[in-house]
Design a protein around this motif. Sequence first.
Motif, PDB file in Angstrom:
ATOM      1  N   LEU A  86      47.790  32.729  -9.858  1.00 45.29           N
ATOM      2  CA  LEU A  86      47.243  32.237 -10.195  1.00 45.29           C
ATOM      3  C   LEU A  86      46.563  30.859  -9.085  1.00 45.29           C
ATOM      4  N   TYR A 143      42.298  35.618 -15.435  1.00 43.31           N
ATOM      5  CA  TYR A 143      41.603  34.218 -14.366  1.00 43.31           C
ATOM      6  C   TYR A 143      40.427  33.740 -14.675  1.00 43.31           C
ATOM      7  N   ALA A 158      43.698  29.756 -17.481  1.00 43.73           N
ATOM      8  CA  ALA A 158      42.541  30.521 -17.047  1.00 43.73           C
ATOM      9  C   ALA A 158      41.649  29.075 -17.934  1.00 43.73           C
TER      10      ALA A 158
END
Length: 410
Positions: A86, A143, A158
């Motif tokens: 992330l 993502y 996302a």
Amino acid sequence: MRLRLSVLDQAPIAEGSSGADALGNTLDLARLADRLGYHRYWVAEHHGGPMLASPGPEVLIGPIAAATERIRVGSGGVMLPHYSPLKVAESFSMLAGLFPGRIDLGIGRAPGSDAHTMLALQRDRREAAPDDFPQQLAELLGYFEDALPHGHPFARYAKWLPGRPHLPEPWLLGSSPQSALWAAELGLPYAFADFINARGADNAHAYRDRFQPGRRREEPAVAVGIWALAADSDEEAQLLSTSARMSMTLLRQGRLIEVPPVEKAVRFLESQGTPIDGRPRGRRTIVGTPARVRAGIEETAAEYGAEEAIVVTITHDHAARRRSYELIADAFGLEAGGAAPAGAADDPAGPAGAATGPADAAGPAGAAEDPAGAAAPAGAAADPAGAAAAAGAAGPAGGRSGQGAVGPAR
């Protein structure tokens, strides 16, 4: 098709200078590469040593893109095992939002360091980090494509990537067979580090043979990282290359140094009984006049079936490195200033989603701008479990040995 030329910069620190000087040289060389017509400019990731000032490519990419006009800019690469997927997605989303259509995300698996430095980089040092690269890669791609499976605990993030609708172009980097199989399975463009492993042509061919077209790409794309140095004469080029040869010789012995001046390197090689016009053991270097270097680059690219050569050069004298890239650009007849914008439709490795909205079921953002973009890929890259299974089908995960820079996925 005409061979595309690009730059890999490892931000070498010359003996007698500082890391800050090396970073300034990176910006200077990037401006030059942009003016000369090179296609992309990648910065490597290396940690914990005195020779290379490039531990954070994502930090360098923004200033490089801001200092240039048209050249694509990216990582060669980000060593994903060090990071949260992330965090990488958010960082490169920001870059893509600031510089639409110009940002590449080269992804690698090797540590870009030794084992002790890798431990220092870990947040939790009580035990070794898990070897879960396929799952990390699947999550990262999920993502960007907003394609994490329903019920995934992180799926909502996302939609919140800060640079949307713009996205970076992902590449998988490698210097071993495993990375080629992953890139083929996931339908990603592939960059192989010939300067790390000069026996990698079979890996590039395996990638092409097994490539699974899909929404990321309809056709495979291969770039090869090549160590090259050009000068006005063969003799001058050989002398200039001694600095890198001394550095690499000592690196193999576990001795880390700044890039030494030519005079010191020549004395060292002579003391080792090594000819000045030799080449590093087990590595390919292309050194000589512009004509000789062009022929060597073309021969190597043809061996890999590559559409693009990414040239890495290390010298003690920054002016000599600048001159080398100028001579190579002239030898290949690059157009100063570059005619086409980064990510234009004639780029077979052009950006999937460089300039439009978030990915949906029809494919990634901006697929219409990418001649390679279309239907969904074979294998579930968006599904961590599916990607792990796909990677398993392609072969075992393998180790994390080796330094980072175009090709560390292993």
